[in-house]
Every structure is written in C-alpha cells, then in structure tokens.
Design an enzyme around this catalytic site. Structure first.
Site, short mmCIF file in Angstrom:
data_model
loop_
_atom_site.label_atom_id
_atom_site.label_comp_id
_atom_site.label_asym_id
_atom_site.label_seq_id
_atom_site.Cartn_x
_atom_site.Cartn_y
_atom_site.Cartn_z
N LYS A 73 0.82 -1.22 0.00
CA LYS A 73 0.00 0.00 0.00
C LYS A 73 0.85 1.26 0.00
O LYS A 73 0.62 2.18 -0.79
CB LYS A 73 -0.94 -0.04 1.21
CG LYS A 73 -1.80 1.18 1.41
CD LYS A 73 -2.96 0.91 2.33
CE LYS A 73 -2.53 0.20 3.59
NZ LYS A 73 -1.63 1.01 4.44
N THR A 75 4.04 1.50 -0.80
CA THR A 75 4.81 1.49 -2.05
C THR A 75 3.97 2.05 -3.19
O THR A 75 4.44 2.87 -3.99
CB THR A 75 5.27 0.06 -2.38
OG1 THR A 75 6.07 -0.43 -1.30
CG2 THR A 75 6.05 0.01 -3.67
N ARG A 96 2.16 8.36 7.11
CA ARG A 96 2.44 8.27 8.54
C ARG A 96 3.92 7.94 8.78
O ARG A 96 4.60 7.42 7.90
CB ARG A 96 1.60 7.16 9.18
CG ARG A 96 0.11 7.44 9.21
CD ARG A 96 -0.65 6.21 9.64
NE ARG A 96 -0.42 5.10 8.72
CZ ARG A 96 -0.57 3.82 9.04
NH1 ARG A 96 -0.93 3.48 10.26
NH2 ARG A 96 -0.36 2.89 8.15
N LYS A 107 6.49 -6.59 11.06
CA LYS A 107 5.77 -5.99 9.94
C LYS A 107 6.69 -5.21 9.01
O LYS A 107 6.50 -5.18 7.80
CB LYS A 107 4.67 -5.08 10.47
CG LYS A 107 3.86 -4.40 9.37
CD LYS A 107 2.78 -3.53 9.98
CE LYS A 107 2.04 -2.74 8.90
NZ LYS A 107 2.88 -1.71 8.29
N ALA A 275 -3.81 1.61 12.67
CA ALA A 275 -5.22 1.58 12.25
C ALA A 275 -6.00 0.47 12.93
O ALA A 275 -7.23 0.50 12.92
CB ALA A 275 -5.32 1.44 10.74
N PHE A 303 -3.55 -0.45 7.22
CA PHE A 303 -4.17 -1.77 7.09
C PHE A 303 -5.27 -1.76 6.02
O PHE A 303 -5.23 -0.97 5.09
CB PHE A 303 -4.66 -2.28 8.44
CG PHE A 303 -3.56 -2.59 9.39
CD1 PHE A 303 -2.50 -3.43 9.02
CD2 PHE A 303 -3.53 -2.06 10.67
CE1 PHE A 303 -1.47 -3.73 9.90
CE2 PHE A 303 -2.49 -2.36 11.56
CZ PHE A 303 -1.47 -3.20 11.16
N PHE A 384 3.39 -8.97 -9.22
CA PHE A 384 4.55 -9.79 -8.88
C PHE A 384 4.93 -10.61 -10.12
O PHE A 384 4.06 -10.94 -10.94
CB PHE A 384 4.22 -10.73 -7.72
CG PHE A 384 4.34 -10.10 -6.36
CD1 PHE A 384 5.38 -10.44 -5.51
CD2 PHE A 384 3.43 -9.15 -5.93
CE1 PHE A 384 5.50 -9.86 -4.25
CE2 PHE A 384 3.54 -8.56 -4.68
CZ PHE A 384 4.58 -8.91 -3.84
N TRP A 412 7.17 -0.88 -7.69
CA TRP A 412 8.27 -1.46 -6.90
C TRP A 412 9.49 -1.69 -7.79
O TRP A 412 10.61 -1.40 -7.39
CB TRP A 412 7.82 -2.79 -6.27
CG TRP A 412 8.84 -3.37 -5.33
CD1 TRP A 412 8.92 -3.16 -3.98
CD2 TRP A 412 9.92 -4.24 -5.67
NE1 TRP A 412 10.00 -3.84 -3.45
CE2 TRP A 412 10.63 -4.52 -4.46
CE3 TRP A 412 10.36 -4.82 -6.85
CZ2 TRP A 412 11.75 -5.34 -4.43
CZ3 TRP A 412 11.49 -5.65 -6.82
CH2 TRP A 412 12.16 -5.89 -5.62
#
Length: 558
Positions: A73, A75, A96, A107, A275, A303, A384, A412
């Site tokens: 998210k 990224t 954030r 995480k 969140a 999240f 991916f 990415w």
C-alpha cells in the site's frame, strides 16, 4: 536483487531546501534537520492575503485485509505520486511515520519499497525528527502527574481503581502490558495495577494527528480523561494542570516533516497511529499542507479498508472537513490467493480457483467504498513476477463486473514509470463528481453507530455487547460523549474480529468488550475480540538482522 535499504542508499537525495523551494516554501518556512529532512511551519496554512486558498485533489490509497504475502500500500502510494509527476502534475505525498515496534518486530517500516520509497528511509524508520519521543514524553508526563497527585494527598478524590491513563513506549514489549507499580516504601508512590501502551496507540498520538494549531492541541490535551473520582465524575489533564506542559513538549512535533521520494517528489511524513488500535491516518496538518502545496495530495490509511479507510472517512474527514476525490484499493494476486486458502509457500503457483475464492475480500472492500461512501475507486494490482496472465485477467474481469477499473502497478520495480496507467485512472476519477457520505450519523446512539459499521463495512450480522460494554455505553452517553464518532479497535487480518476468518466471511457478529472515550482526540474507542494496545515481538525479531558499521551505515533494515 537489491534490498530496499540498498536501493535507498544507492540514491543521492536532493537537498531538502530545494524540494521546499519547488513547493513554494520560503527558507523561513522550514526548519532543517540536517540536509535531507525539514519541519514545516504550520503557519503556512494561514493565508491572510485574502486570495482564495488553493486546495489540491485528495486521493486516498487503501488496501485489502493484509496477509503474510504483502500488499504494498505505501509502495503504491509513493509510486503513484511519482507517476503523477511524470504526467506533469504537482503531486505531494502524505504518509504516517513508522513505529519502532514493527520496525524491530515483524511488519517492517512504512517508507515504501523497491524503487518507490521515501528517503532517507533509515532515518524515517528509526528516530526521524523525534516526534514519537515527544509524544511518549507528553503521555508519560501526564501519567507521572496523575500518580504524583494521588501521592500528594489526592485532592481530586481520584478512585485509583478507575484510572484509565497508561504509560507509553514505542516498542513491542509484552512484559509491560500488565504491571504493578508504586511498590516499596511510601515515598515510591501508591501501589496499583498499571500497564503500557505502544506510543502509536496513545491518545496523545491521535491528538497530534487531529490538531490544527497549538491552541487546539493544548485544548485537546486538556480534555484527556485520565480517571474518575469516587463520585463517578471524569478527571482530566486540565484538572491536573498538565495541558500546558504537554503542549510545550509537543510544539515542535506538531510541525509536519518534509522529505522526498527516490524521484524527488515532496512527501510529508507525520504522525503514526496504528489503524487496528487507533485511527490510522497521518496528521491533518500534513494532509492540508499537501493539498495546499500540490495539485494532487496522495495519502494512505493503515491496514485494510475496513480499518484505515473507514476511520479516514468516518473520523478524519468528518472532523477535519476533508473531501476525498478518489480512492485507490491495492491488492496482489498472491494476497488474494492467500485469502482463498493457499499457504504462503505455494503462492507463486497459478491457482485460479483459490484466486476466485479470495476475490470476494477485494470486491467487498471495493463495494464499501463505492456504495457506502459513494466515492469513485480504482483497483491497483501490485504486480509480482509470478502473477499469470490468466490470474490478472480474472481480477480485472471480476472488478469490471461491479463497475470498477483495474490498473497494474509496477512501481516497486520501475518507480514512477511503473505507475503511469494507475495515475491516468486516478486523474480520470478525480474529475468525476461524487456524493461522499459517511457510514453513520453522529446523532445515532453509540450502539447503533457500532452496528452500522459492523453491518455496512464488515458485513457482520450485528454486534454483541458484553455487560461491561453496555454499562460503559450508558455512562459515556450520560457524560455527553454519545455524539462522538467511533474508533473500532479490531484485528487487521479479517473483516470479522477473528483473525482466522479470511476472505469475506458471513454469519458472524462483532463482540465489543470494552468502550472508552478519547475525549481529547474526539472519539469513542470500541475494543473488539482479542485486540491489544501493546504488541509483542515475534520469535525471530527483525532487530536481530539490523546492524551498523564503523562509518555509521545501517544494514539489515528491510
């Protein structure tokens, strides 16, 4: 293949003064923290010229419920902003700050990844400009003044069994969840049960992220309820004389932090509430600065959309009077197959049946955004190498069936160039009119507001309240807090309050076990399931891989 930190360290950032100047900020508007970081004077938001205030389009990036496969998210948020700049738009990111707990835990950080990152990523993921330390200090100052008041005679007649204020530390430390302090001689204080929250769960963090000035910050700090007296009346930080000192500790932390992406796109990184246990959005000031200084402001909420987006829309947008123009919902084929029952080790293998079984998770999030909140949305598939053409086509087909477009995101691997298709979709969406609305009305009873969130957003059958929660709802209503918005603390892994229920579960209820008011932040917190406000470290913490050499170069940070 280079790691995230190796990619970040291979890039030479531009001086932050140049980034600020391109935003139209004067040298007097910023306070530099070294060469590549700066704080921005929030007085920039005050325009006394009489000219109309510019407001860029606000775009929210959210995601499906997170899985071990990863969604990307942040990224996507960073890459989308870079892509918009490629298309000639003045885009600004609003994110954030990462918490040290996840950085050293499991995480990871919150600076993006690959070629779509905000830098300097090592600083952002570690101490940054010291905001979290200031928040922790203000939180713990209030705790110290509370216990000192009791020790010095308890003139406010505080019932020590009703103390609600806990200390905070920005680290995953399960040992501190439930403690007894004040032991020993009388000079050591009054013995009582106590505990710590992680700093990102502190109400002070929420206050910092929702305040719009120092005076507002001070007033919000003063409204914090720390305990109740023996007559049942709330005791506040103002009663303890703590609000002014807390605001003094937070005055610099209130200023948004300016950094940049790998491609030099301006980024405000400020505030960091989780969140799943807080409201999960960056600061209102940073968001407003991004809108004021850019054509498009790209922000993200923590999240899945059931948590971060719901709180962004129902709490932040309501309290700050923000009007989002579009929503991007991030998913990966791998994560959707995990929601369909595939083990992490097998996610690289094409599996259309598992993908079909997991797709309802994405489609339910999309429907919530478009039908409950009435906002235009686009699905971003974070691609991916293992994704097959057939899998990608299935996702696109199912999304188009409910009237939502899909764009592949390869930021990415390719940075902004990999987000051009997504950026074009977003630009089309922000031109559309929308009828943005909330999922509940503030004048509804607390129980009904929770029922609205549970049934409309989680698609639960309803809400079950424990006897304690029923009593607390009545007490909070009597005290005048019944008209506040609701901040649900819930597992991030499921629409339900059971992390094992993946996909789009049906036939469940949400159990609310505790209700408390964050009077300074301006919302009622509902604790559901087994959610905790102090996480623990995993069996093999990420901290074991992090190191620094003699030159001060950090390694192992993702």
């Amino acid at each position: 293949m280079l790691s995230d930190i190796e990619i970040a360290q291979s890039t030479t950032p531009r001086p932050i003064a140049e980034i600020a100047a391109e935003l139209g900020l004067a040298p007097s508007d910023i306070e530099q923290y070294g060469i590549h970081k700066a704080k921005v004077d929030f007085n920039v938001l005050q325009d006394d010229s009489g000219k109309p205030k510019k407001t860029g389009a606000l775009v929210l990036v959210t995601a499906i419920n997170p899985t071990p496969a990863g969604e990307g998210k942040t990224t996507t948020t960073v890459g989308l902003a870079d892509a918009l700049c490629h298309l000639g738009k003045k885009a600004v990111v609003a994110l954030r700050e990462p918490s040290l707990g996840p950085v050293f835990g499991i995480k990871g950080g919150a600076a993006g990844g690959g070629w779509a990152q905000v830098i300097p990523m090592e600083d952002i993921n570690l101490h940054f400009t010291g905001d979290f330390h200031a928040i922790g200090a203000a939180n713990n100052l209030l705790a110290a003044m509370l216990d000192n008041h009791i020790h010095q005679g308890n003139a406010l007649d505080i019932d020590t069994r009703s103390i609600t204020w806990r200390r905070a530390v920005d680290m995953n430390d399960r040992q501190l969840r439930s403690i007894v302090d004040g032991l020993g001689a009388r000079a050591n204080g009054v013995p009582r049960e106590d505990g710590f929250d992680i700093t990102v769960a502190s109400e002070v963090m929420a206050i910092l992220c929702l305040a719009n000035s120092i005076s507002d910050l001070k007033q919000r700090c003063g409204r914090i309820i720390v305990a109740y007296n023996r007559a049942g009346a709330p005791v506040t930080a103002t009663d303890l004389g703590a609000a002014g000192a807390m605001a003094a500790l937070l005055k610099d932390a209130l200023k948004p932090n300016l950094v940049q992406t790998l491609e030099g796109t301006p980024a405000f990184v400020h505030g960091g509430p989780f969140a799943n246990i807080a409201h999960g959005c960056n600061s209102v000031m940073a968001t407003r600065l991004a809108q004021r200084l850019g054509d498009v402001a790209i922000t993200e909420a923590g999240f899945g959309a059931d948590l971060g987006a719901e709180k962004f829309l129902d709490i932040k947008c309501r309290l700050a009077e923000l009007n989002p123009r579009a929503v991007v919902i991030v998913a990966t084929v791998r994560a959707l197959k995990h929601h369909g029952g595939v083990a992490k080790a097998d996610l690289a293998v094409e599996n259309l049946s598992a993908l079909a079984a997991g797709l309802p998770n994405l489609l339910q999030h999309v429907a919530n955004i478009t039908t409950v909140y009435k906002l235009p949305a686009v699905v971003a598939i974070n691609r991916f190498p293992s994704d097959s053409v057939a899998e990608l086509e299935l996702v696109e087909q199912k999304c188009r069936e409910i009237g939502v477009n899909v764009a592949l995101s390869e930021v990415w691997e390719k940075g902004g160039e990999g987000g051009i298709a997504l950026a074009r979709e977003v630009l089309a969406l922000i031109e559309q009119p929308n009828d943005f609305t909330f999922s509940y009305d503030l004048d509804m009873p607390i129980e009904d507001k929770l029922d609205a969130i549970a049934t409309k957003i989680y698609h639960a059958d309803g809400v079950t309240f424990t006897a304690q929660a029923i009593k607390q709802a009545g007490q909070l209503t009597e005290l005048g807090f019944g008209t506040l918005p609701i901040c649900v603390a819930k597992t991030q892994y499921s629409f339900s309050d059971d992390p094992a229920l993946l996909g789009a579960p049906q036939g469940f209820t949400i159990t609310v076990r505790n209700l408390k008011v964050s009077a300074g932040a301006g919302f009622v917190v509902a604790l559901t399931g087994d959610i905790m406000t102090m996480p623990g470290l995993p069996k093999v913490p990420a901290a074991e891989r992090i190191d620094v050499d003699e030159r001060g170069v950090i390694s192992g940070l993702f």
